[in-house]
Design an enzyme around this catalytic site. Structure first.
Site, short mmCIF file in Angstrom:
data_model
loop_
_atom_site.label_atom_id
_atom_site.label_comp_id
_atom_site.label_asym_id
_atom_site.label_seq_id
_atom_site.Cartn_x
_atom_site.Cartn_y
_atom_site.Cartn_z
N PRO A 42 -0.44 -11.50 6.02
CA PRO A 42 -1.20 -10.65 5.09
C PRO A 42 -2.51 -11.34 4.71
O PRO A 42 -2.52 -12.56 4.46
CB PRO A 42 -0.26 -10.52 3.88
CG PRO A 42 0.72 -11.65 4.00
CD PRO A 42 0.84 -11.96 5.45
N HIS A 43 -3.59 -10.58 4.69
CA HIS A 43 -4.89 -11.19 4.38
C HIS A 43 -5.82 -10.14 3.80
O HIS A 43 -5.59 -8.94 3.98
CB HIS A 43 -5.50 -11.80 5.64
CG HIS A 43 -5.76 -10.80 6.72
ND1 HIS A 43 -4.83 -10.52 7.71
CD2 HIS A 43 -6.80 -9.98 6.96
CE1 HIS A 43 -5.32 -9.60 8.51
NE2 HIS A 43 -6.51 -9.24 8.09
N ALA A 44 -6.85 -10.61 3.13
CA ALA A 44 -7.84 -9.67 2.56
C ALA A 44 -9.07 -10.44 2.13
O ALA A 44 -9.01 -11.64 1.88
CB ALA A 44 -7.25 -8.95 1.36
#
Lengths: 162, 149
Positions: free
Chosen positions: B66-68
């Site tokens: 998960p990344h942002a």
């Protein structure tokens, strides 16, 4: 000019270390009367790998590529401005692909005598030796390589250049 | 910047206690908060969930990334978590996810963000490394594994 170093390439990747390398390259270019080219490589290979491994969506790849293109323009403009401050006109090159391979190709194409890169990260894992793009460029290019260290000293050197 | 430069014991959670995707993301972000790597958790949480809504970052073989991009961090930040039994993270192979790399980057630092993700993509190709990580008994052991890899 006559001498062993007529054409210098400095690799810019947006890190502080690469900007310090650019300042040193400007000083050295002035001192030697050598032509200076600053190069930024958009790492499209990494972007493609991230899509392939499903970490990135296709739309995300395009978004990040635009970000990197903007970064390239910004950092190369900054280096051009630094050179102009010191009365030097430099060339800039913005390419995309696999970073170390693009650097190697450009060095051959422009018949560069010296590659200048910023200080490398400390090797803290075996992986770093294999995958750090500056490391890989340093090992694979056909010309001599200068690694710029001591940011404070380079800053003083750059500031004192009239 | 090498991935290992971002990894310290404070950003590793072993084992993760959460059982759902949103809880896992929250637990990892809370780990960053406890480590002093992030000031506000809500914007980071919203950013990661928004990204996940476009397509899950649950990859094959028990790995999720998960990344942002978010203004909640000032520099590239990572949290690593291990859920030995795995949880449903909407992975592309529908298998439970066990190893989590949560990456947060400021919007103006796409270069380091991509480099770190690419490094994660490379290291997760090693099945032996994955097996060593999910078998790690302590945070210290996880950090040492990254240093040795």
């Amino acid at each position: 000019m006559e001498g062993p170093i007529k054409k210098i390439l400095v690799y810019i990747d947006g890190t502080e270390q690469s900007i310090t390398a650019a300042q040193y390259a400007i000083c050295l270019s002035r001192a030697l009367g050598a032509e200076l080219t600053a190069m930024y490589v958009i790492n499209t290979r990494a972007l493609a790998d991230l899509v392939k491994t499903h970490i990135f969506l296709k739309a995300e790849q395009e978004e990040y590529q635009q970000d990197l293109e903007a970064d390239a323009d910004r950092y190369l403009k900054h280096v051009r401005d630094l050179a102009r401050q010191k009365g030097l006109i430099i060339d800039t090159v913005n390419t995309s692909g696999t970073v170390h391979a693009e650097i190697k190709n450009k060095i051959r194409e422009l018949e560069i005598d010296l590659l200048i890169i910023g200080e490398l990260s400390h090797i803290r894992s075996r992986r770093d030796e294999f995958y750090n793009e500056s490391e890989r460029a340093m090992r694979s290019v056909p010309c001599s390589v200068l690694i710029v260290k001591d940011e404070d000293r380079v800053w003083d050197l750059f500031e004192s250049l009239i | 910047m090498a991935l290992i430069d971002l990894i310290s014991a404070e950003v590793v959670k072993v084992p993760l206690i959460s059982k759902t995707k949103p809880e896992i993301i929250k637990e990892l972000i809370d780990t960053l908060k406890a480590a002093g790597r992030i000031d506000e958790t809500e914007p980071a949480y919203d950013a990661v969930l928004t990204r996940e809504a476009k397509g899950s970052t649950g990859l094959e073989n028990g790995i999720a990334v998960p990344h942002a991009k978010t203004d909640a961090v000032r520099s590239l930040t990572i949290a690593i978590g291990i859920s030995p039994n795995g949880i449903d993270f909407d992975a592309i192979d529908s298998k439970p996810s066990q190893l989590f790399f949560l990456l947060l980057a400021p919007p103006d630092q796409s270069g380091p963000h991509i480099e770190a993700l690419a490094e994660i993509a490379r290291i997760t190709q090693s099945r032996a490394f994955f097996n060593s990580l999910i078998s790690a008994a302590s945070v210290k052991q996880v950090v040492e594994l990254f240093q040795e890899e």
